[in-house]
Design an enzyme around this catalytic site. Structure first.
Site, PDB file in Angstrom:
ATOM      1  N   GLY A   1     -15.883   2.722   3.847  1.00  0.00           N
ATOM      2  CA  GLY A   1     -14.628   3.447   3.605  1.00  0.00           C
ATOM      3  C   GLY A   1     -13.868   2.986   2.383  1.00  0.00           C
ATOM      4  O   GLY A   1     -12.663   3.244   2.259  1.00  0.00           O
ATOM      5  N   GLN A   2     -14.554   2.317   1.448  1.00  0.00           N
ATOM      6  CA  GLN A   2     -13.871   1.862   0.222  1.00  0.00           C
ATOM      7  C   GLN A   2     -13.620   3.059  -0.687  1.00  0.00           C
ATOM      8  O   GLN A   2     -14.551   3.789  -1.028  1.00  0.00           O
ATOM      9  CB  GLN A   2     -14.734   0.821  -0.504  1.00  0.00           C
ATOM     10  CG  GLN A   2     -14.045   0.256  -1.741  1.00  0.00           C
ATOM     11  CD  GLN A   2     -14.868  -0.829  -2.434  1.00  0.00           C
ATOM     12  OE1 GLN A   2     -15.997  -1.126  -2.042  1.00  0.00           O
ATOM     13  NE2 GLN A   2     -14.303  -1.402  -3.482  1.00  0.00           N
ATOM     14  N   SER A   3     -12.351   3.258  -1.077  1.00  0.00           N
ATOM     15  CA  SER A   3     -12.030   4.389  -1.952  1.00  0.00           C
ATOM     16  C   SER A   3     -11.649   3.945  -3.359  1.00  0.00           C
ATOM     17  O   SER A   3     -11.691   4.753  -4.279  1.00  0.00           O
ATOM     18  CB  SER A   3     -10.891   5.217  -1.338  1.00  0.00           C
ATOM     19  OG  SER A   3      -9.712   4.444  -1.226  1.00  0.00           O
TER      20      SER A   3
ATOM     21  N   HIS B   1     -10.477  -5.591  -2.933  1.00  0.00           N
ATOM     22  CA  HIS B   1      -9.128  -5.817  -2.419  1.00  0.00           C
ATOM     23  C   HIS B   1      -9.174  -6.123  -0.940  1.00  0.00           C
ATOM     24  O   HIS B   1     -10.041  -5.642  -0.218  1.00  0.00           O
ATOM     25  CB  HIS B   1      -8.225  -4.605  -2.678  1.00  0.00           C
ATOM     26  CG  HIS B   1      -8.792  -3.298  -2.214  1.00  0.00           C
ATOM     27  ND1 HIS B   1      -9.767  -2.620  -2.922  1.00  0.00           N
ATOM     28  CD2 HIS B   1      -8.544  -2.551  -1.112  1.00  0.00           C
ATOM     29  CE1 HIS B   1     -10.079  -1.503  -2.284  1.00  0.00           C
ATOM     30  NE2 HIS B   1      -9.365  -1.442  -1.176  1.00  0.00           N
ATOM     31  N   LEU B   2      -8.222  -6.942  -0.516  1.00  0.00           N
ATOM     32  CA  LEU B   2      -8.018  -7.224   0.898  1.00  0.00           C
ATOM     33  C   LEU B   2      -6.832  -6.388   1.363  1.00  0.00           C
ATOM     34  O   LEU B   2      -5.811  -6.310   0.668  1.00  0.00           O
ATOM     35  CB  LEU B   2      -7.665  -8.704   1.118  1.00  0.00           C
ATOM     36  CG  LEU B   2      -8.777  -9.745   1.195  1.00  0.00           C
ATOM     37  CD1 LEU B   2      -9.639  -9.727  -0.046  1.00  0.00           C
ATOM     38  CD2 LEU B   2      -8.192 -11.134   1.420  1.00  0.00           C
TER      39      LEU B   2
ATOM     40  N   ASN C   1     -12.728  -3.195   3.073  1.00  0.00           N
ATOM     41  CA  ASN C   1     -13.622  -2.040   3.072  1.00  0.00           C
ATOM     42  C   ASN C   1     -14.593  -2.185   1.903  1.00  0.00           C
ATOM     43  O   ASN C   1     -14.171  -2.470   0.774  1.00  0.00           O
ATOM     44  CB  ASN C   1     -12.815  -0.751   2.937  1.00  0.00           C
ATOM     45  CG  ASN C   1     -11.920  -0.495   4.137  1.00  0.00           C
ATOM     46  OD1 ASN C   1     -12.257  -0.860   5.252  1.00  0.00           O
ATOM     47  ND2 ASN C   1     -10.777   0.122   3.911  1.00  0.00           N
TER      48      ASN C   1
ATOM     49  N   ASP D   1       0.859  -1.190   0.000  1.00  0.00           N
ATOM     50  CA  ASP D   1       0.000   0.000   0.000  1.00  0.00           C
ATOM     51  C   ASP D   1       0.897   1.242   0.000  1.00  0.00           C
ATOM     52  O   ASP D   1       1.890   1.314   0.725  1.00  0.00           O
ATOM     53  CB  ASP D   1      -0.914  -0.005   1.229  1.00  0.00           C
ATOM     54  CG  ASP D   1      -2.064   0.980   1.091  1.00  0.00           C
ATOM     55  OD1 ASP D   1      -3.228   0.544   1.025  1.00  0.00           O
ATOM     56  OD2 ASP D   1      -1.797   2.212   1.027  1.00  0.00           O
TER      57      ASP D   1
HETATM   58  P1  AMP Z   1      -9.755   1.329   0.274  1.00  0.00           P
HETATM   59  O1  AMP Z   1      -9.858   2.667   0.959  1.00  0.00           O
HETATM   60  O2  AMP Z   1     -10.147   0.174   1.150  1.00  0.00           O
HETATM   61  O3  AMP Z   1     -10.475   1.321  -1.061  1.00  0.00           O
HETATM   62  O4  AMP Z   1      -8.219   1.097   0.011  1.00  0.00           O
HETATM   63  C1  AMP Z   1      -7.546   1.632  -1.083  1.00  0.00           C
HETATM   64  C2  AMP Z   1      -6.090   1.621  -0.717  1.00  0.00           C
HETATM   65  O5  AMP Z   1      -5.344   1.793  -1.903  1.00  0.00           O
HETATM   66  C3  AMP Z   1      -5.649   2.716   0.246  1.00  0.00           C
HETATM   67  O6  AMP Z   1      -5.100   2.113   1.420  1.00  0.00           O
HETATM   68  C4  AMP Z   1      -4.590   3.491  -0.545  1.00  0.00           C
HETATM   69  O7  AMP Z   1      -3.514   3.919   0.246  1.00  0.00           O
HETATM   70  C5  AMP Z   1      -4.171   2.473  -1.567  1.00  0.00           C
HETATM   71  N1  AMP Z   1      -3.649   3.017  -2.818  1.00  0.00           N
HETATM   72  C6  AMP Z   1      -4.180   3.996  -3.576  1.00  0.00           C
HETATM   73  N2  AMP Z   1      -3.430   4.217  -4.668  1.00  0.00           N
HETATM   74  C7  AMP Z   1      -2.394   3.339  -4.600  1.00  0.00           C
HETATM   75  C8  AMP Z   1      -1.268   3.061  -5.426  1.00  0.00           C
HETATM   76  N3  AMP Z   1      -1.058   3.721  -6.569  1.00  0.00           N
HETATM   77  N4  AMP Z   1      -0.391   2.096  -5.026  1.00  0.00           N
HETATM   78  C9  AMP Z   1      -0.589   1.427  -3.887  1.00  0.00           C
HETATM   79  N5  AMP Z   1      -1.649   1.627  -3.063  1.00  0.00           N
HETATM   80  C10 AMP Z   1      -2.528   2.571  -3.415  1.00  0.00           C
END
Ligand code: AMP
Length: 112
Positions: free
Chosen positions: A91-93, A98-99, A85, A29
């Site tokens: 809180g999914q962004s 993904h895990l 998430n 991450d």
């Molecule tokens: P979520 O908020 O559960 O959707 O997790 C998305 C995750 O992706 C977050 O922890 C971010 O820090 C991570 N993330 C976003 N862009 C990148 C990237 N380019 N490389 C690695 N991790 C990323």
């Protein structure tokens, strides 16, 4: 395909690989929340856990077993946490299932 994690899986956006096989890609991450913070991503685009179905049963099990293998490889014998998430309240962004594998420190409960 404009999905960020699809681009990472395809190598179009750089990432730090941790483990990979035919079905998944795991990478560090970019904004780690623990000493070990790995994202485990299916190669197939599934938007979220809510979008998974019976056809994805084996894949979902495979993701979890890969998480346990990575945790072993990272010497997380004291424990770790797997987080999925899901959706806005979850809180999914990034809209690609993904895990999160988090470990290497004492994690608090409940999460925020
Ligand atoms: P979520 O908020 O559960 O959707 O997790 C998305 C995750 O992706 C977050 O922890 C971010 O820090 C991570 N993330 C976003 N862009 C990148 C990237 N380019 N490389 C690695 N991790 C990323």
């Amino acid at each position: 395909m404009s999905c960020l994690f699809c681009k990472i899986v395809e190598g179009k956006i750089p990432s730090t690989a941790v483990y990979q096989d035919e079905f998944l890609y795991a990478f560090a991450d970019v904004n780690p929340q623990a000493p070990v913070h790995v994202l485990i991503v299916p190669r197939e685009h599934i938007a979220s856990l809510s979008d998974a179905n019976e056809k994805n049963r084996e894949l979902l099990g495979h993701l979890l077993l890969a998480a346990a293998k990575i945790a072993r490889d990272k010497d997380l014998a004291k424990g770790y946490r797997i987080v999925v998430n899901t959706g806005e309240d979850g809180g999914q962004s990034v809209e690609h299932l993904h895990l999160h594998l988090l470990g290497g420190r004492q994690l608090s409960w409940p999460p925020g």
